[in-house]
Design a protein around this motif. Structure first.
Motif, PDB file in Angstrom:
ATOM      1  N   ASN A 293      -6.918  -6.661  -0.433  1.00  0.00           N
ATOM      2  CA  ASN A 293      -7.230  -6.247  -1.805  1.00  0.00           C
ATOM      3  C   ASN A 293      -6.069  -5.518  -2.459  1.00  0.00           C
ATOM      4  OD1 ASN A 293      -7.883  -3.837  -0.105  1.00  0.00           O
ATOM      5  ND2 ASN A 293      -8.441  -2.960  -2.078  1.00  0.00           N
ATOM      6  N   PHE A 294      -5.277  -4.809  -1.674  1.00  0.00           N
ATOM      7  CA  PHE A 294      -4.105  -4.124  -2.229  1.00  0.00           C
ATOM      8  C   PHE A 294      -2.945  -4.221  -1.248  1.00  0.00           C
ATOM      9  CE2 PHE A 294      -1.447  -0.334  -2.753  1.00  0.00           C
ATOM     10  CZ  PHE A 294      -1.080  -0.489  -4.079  1.00  0.00           C
ATOM     11  N   GLY A 295      -3.035  -3.541  -0.141  1.00  0.00           N
ATOM     12  CA  GLY A 295      -1.966  -3.549   0.845  1.00  0.00           C
ATOM     13  C   GLY A 295      -1.044  -2.363   0.684  1.00  0.00           C
ATOM     14  N   ILE A 296      -1.474  -1.184   1.165  1.00  0.00           N
ATOM     15  CA  ILE A 296      -0.650   0.014   1.048  1.00  0.00           C
ATOM     16  C   ILE A 296       0.696  -0.188   1.719  1.00  0.00           C
ATOM     17  CG2 ILE A 296      -0.436   2.382   1.961  1.00  0.00           C
ATOM     18  CD1 ILE A 296      -3.212   2.951   1.066  1.00  0.00           C
ATOM     19  N   ALA A 297       0.719  -0.908   2.848  1.00  0.00           N
ATOM     20  CA  ALA A 297       1.990  -1.133   3.541  1.00  0.00           C
ATOM     21  C   ALA A 297       2.968  -1.912   2.670  1.00  0.00           C
ATOM     22  CB  ALA A 297       1.754  -1.865   4.855  1.00  0.00           C
ATOM     23  N   VAL A 298       2.468  -2.794   1.814  1.00  0.00           N
ATOM     24  CA  VAL A 298       3.350  -3.520   0.891  1.00  0.00           C
ATOM     25  C   VAL A 298       3.999  -2.540  -0.078  1.00  0.00           C
ATOM     26  CG1 VAL A 298       3.513  -5.336  -0.849  1.00  0.00           C
ATOM     27  CG2 VAL A 298       1.922  -5.587   1.059  1.00  0.00           C
ATOM     28  N   ALA A 299       3.179  -1.645  -0.639  1.00  0.00           N
ATOM     29  CA  ALA A 299       3.712  -0.646  -1.570  1.00  0.00           C
ATOM     30  C   ALA A 299       4.722   0.266  -0.874  1.00  0.00           C
ATOM     31  CB  ALA A 299       2.569   0.168  -2.172  1.00  0.00           C
ATOM     32  N   GLU A 300       4.436   0.659   0.373  1.00  0.00           N
ATOM     33  CA  GLU A 300       5.362   1.517   1.107  1.00  0.00           C
ATOM     34  C   GLU A 300       6.679   0.796   1.364  1.00  0.00           C
ATOM     35  OE1 GLU A 300       2.324   4.411   3.615  1.00  0.00           O
ATOM     36  OE2 GLU A 300       2.871   2.467   4.462  1.00  0.00           O
ATOM     37  N   ALA A 301       6.603  -0.486   1.677  1.00  0.00           N
ATOM     38  CA  ALA A 301       7.824  -1.260   1.885  1.00  0.00           C
ATOM     39  C   ALA A 301       8.653  -1.322   0.603  1.00  0.00           C
ATOM     40  CB  ALA A 301       7.465  -2.668   2.360  1.00  0.00           C
ATOM     41  N   LEU A 302       7.996  -1.617  -0.510  1.00  0.00           N
ATOM     42  CA  LEU A 302       8.697  -1.665  -1.797  1.00  0.00           C
ATOM     43  C   LEU A 302       9.349  -0.324  -2.109  1.00  0.00           C
ATOM     44  CD1 LEU A 302       6.004  -3.584  -3.881  1.00  0.00           C
ATOM     45  CD2 LEU A 302       8.128  -4.538  -2.964  1.00  0.00           C
ATOM     46  N   ALA A 303       8.656   0.765  -1.789  1.00  0.00           N
ATOM     47  CA  ALA A 303       9.191   2.103  -2.052  1.00  0.00           C
ATOM     48  C   ALA A 303      10.462   2.377  -1.264  1.00  0.00           C
ATOM     49  CB  ALA A 303       8.137   3.155  -1.722  1.00  0.00           C
ATOM     50  N   CYS A 304      10.624   1.686  -0.148  1.00  0.00           N
ATOM     51  CA  CYS A 304      11.844   1.816   0.665  1.00  0.00           C
ATOM     52  C   CYS A 304      12.901   0.800   0.260  1.00  0.00           C
ATOM     53  CB  CYS A 304      11.506   1.637   2.143  1.00  0.00           C
ATOM     54  SG  CYS A 304      10.451   2.934   2.819  1.00  0.00           S
TER      55      CYS A 304
END
Length: 399
Positions: A293-304
């Protein structure tokens, strides 16, 4: 505002809902709000001690449904001291308990389904869906129907939720969702990761970070990586995460069958500095999920600044694709292979541009600050509407 989050567990292995509550709660506390959490965890559960918010552990619960006799009485006694109650997740007792306790109280409650209404589950687990269909009309449907708002973290999640059950009536709201910015000391975190996994130094790491579960498409990833491995002899797959379905042994057998054992590292669950070190050491992030539905790990990867190679079943894929922050393909072996191939064959200049776009995508869409602001907007709207209803002539006995 004083807000109560209600969820089944704070075990970090539970993934997104737990992490979302933790991060948004800490952020909103810093803004001056009072955030507390109620769960059906056993009060002696080891993960409660380090949780950064006040916790009311009302377990131990019985069975996978999370049944506990303490929850409804506790909510009836304490819910009125909160401005809002937020139910995180579906299909467990805490949601039904919230409906049972709060439907006759002047306390608005809200629901985050966290992807648990996605029709992928209906197609993949038809027997489980049949069981849920029997449960739906007298429990979960009522929980959602009577909520002040049902909050979805992407337009795609909201759209898909309408397809799971014929009986469906909710007050929908799409809200921003996000995560904290990562620690800034990338160099030292990267070195700490290499100190733990020295054999990975000098490799071109493709990082999967999440539950090892059929939903995540881990088998697709292994097969696709086996087909793409010769594109770059330095390419190496890192599989980081807890075993979410007793699937790890099956995947290791598949890895051996594909003759990629020497090109895959299984780290188990990575947390805190080890997790951030893995992000900073990686060349790209990969998530070929069948449903997300979202994927927090995706957002964390983008943040890096890490490009995301994801399936079009990760509901934020449109933002990633539109911002040029990664590659998107279907949740198949061919689609996953296409993402890996495009990344491994990308020239250095374009790869660096994509890394910059990854960070830009995070800043534009997925910060925890934006998440907190949007959540407060919805909660304050609900409080104003409730106040207006209480002041109406009919409510005051003047009608």
């Amino acid at each position: 505002m004083k807000i109560l989050h209600l969820l089944s567990t704070l075990d970090p292995r539970a993934g997104g809902p737990t992490e979302g509550v933790r991060q948004s709660g800490v952020n909103m506390t810093a803004l001056g709000h009072r955030i507390e959490v109620a769960t059906v965890d056993d009060p002696s559960a080891p993960w409660l001690e380090s949780f950064p918010l006040p916790v009311h552990a009302l377990g131990p619960a019985r069975g996978s449904y999370g049944l506990t006799p303490k929850l409804v009485p506790w909510l009836k006694a304490h819910a009125a001291s909160f401005d809002a109650v937020i139910v995180n997740g579906l299909w467990q007792y805490h949601g039904y308990a919230a409906w049972k306790a709060l439907r006759h109280l002047d306390v608005p409650y809200y629901v985050f389904p966290h992807g648990m209404l996605d029709p992928w589950f209906k197609r993949t687990y038809p027997l489980k869906h049949l069981k849920k269909s029997l449960y739906w009309p007298w429990a979960e449907y009522r929980v959602l129907r009577d909520a002040t708002r049902v909050m979805f973290t992407a337009q795609e999640e909201c759209r898909l939720a309408r397809e799971s059950f014929r009986l469906y009536r909710v007050n929908e709201e799409v809200v921003a969702f996000g995560t904290n910015r990562p620690p800034a000391d990338a160099g030292s975190l990267r070195e700490a990761f290499y100190a733990t996994y020295p054999a990975l130094r000098g490799k071109r790491l493709i990082l999967f970070l999440g539950r090892i579960h059929p939903k995540k498409g881990c088998d697709l990833l292994l097969q696709a990586f086996a087909a793409a491995r010769d594109l770059d002899p330095a390419a190496h797959l890192v599989m980081a995460g807890p075993d979410g379905g007793q699937w790890n042994a099956t995947l290791r057998t598949l890895s051996a069958k594909l003759a990629i054992d020497s090109r895959v590292t299984w780290t188990g669950m990575l947390q805190d500095d080890r997790k951030w070190g893995a992000f900073y050491a990686a060349d790209a992030f990969v998530l070929p999920s069948h449903q997300e539905n979202f994927g927090i790990a995706v957002a964390e990867a983008l943040a890096c600044g890490l490009p995301a190679l994801i399936s079009d079943k990760v509901n934020i894929w449109r933002e990633v694709e539109a911002d040029g922050a990664g590659f998107v393909a279907p949740d198949t072996v061919a689609g996953t292979l296409a993402n890996l191939t495009r990344w491994l064959q990308l020239d250095a200049i374009d790869a660096q541009k994509m890394r910059k776009q990854a960070l830009h995508c995070f800043e534009q869409h997925f910060t925890v600050d934006a998440m907190s602001a949007d959540l407060l907007r919805v909660l304050q709207q609900g409080r104003r509407k409730q106040g207006a209803a209480e002041r109406s002539p009919l409510a005051l006995g003047q009608g």
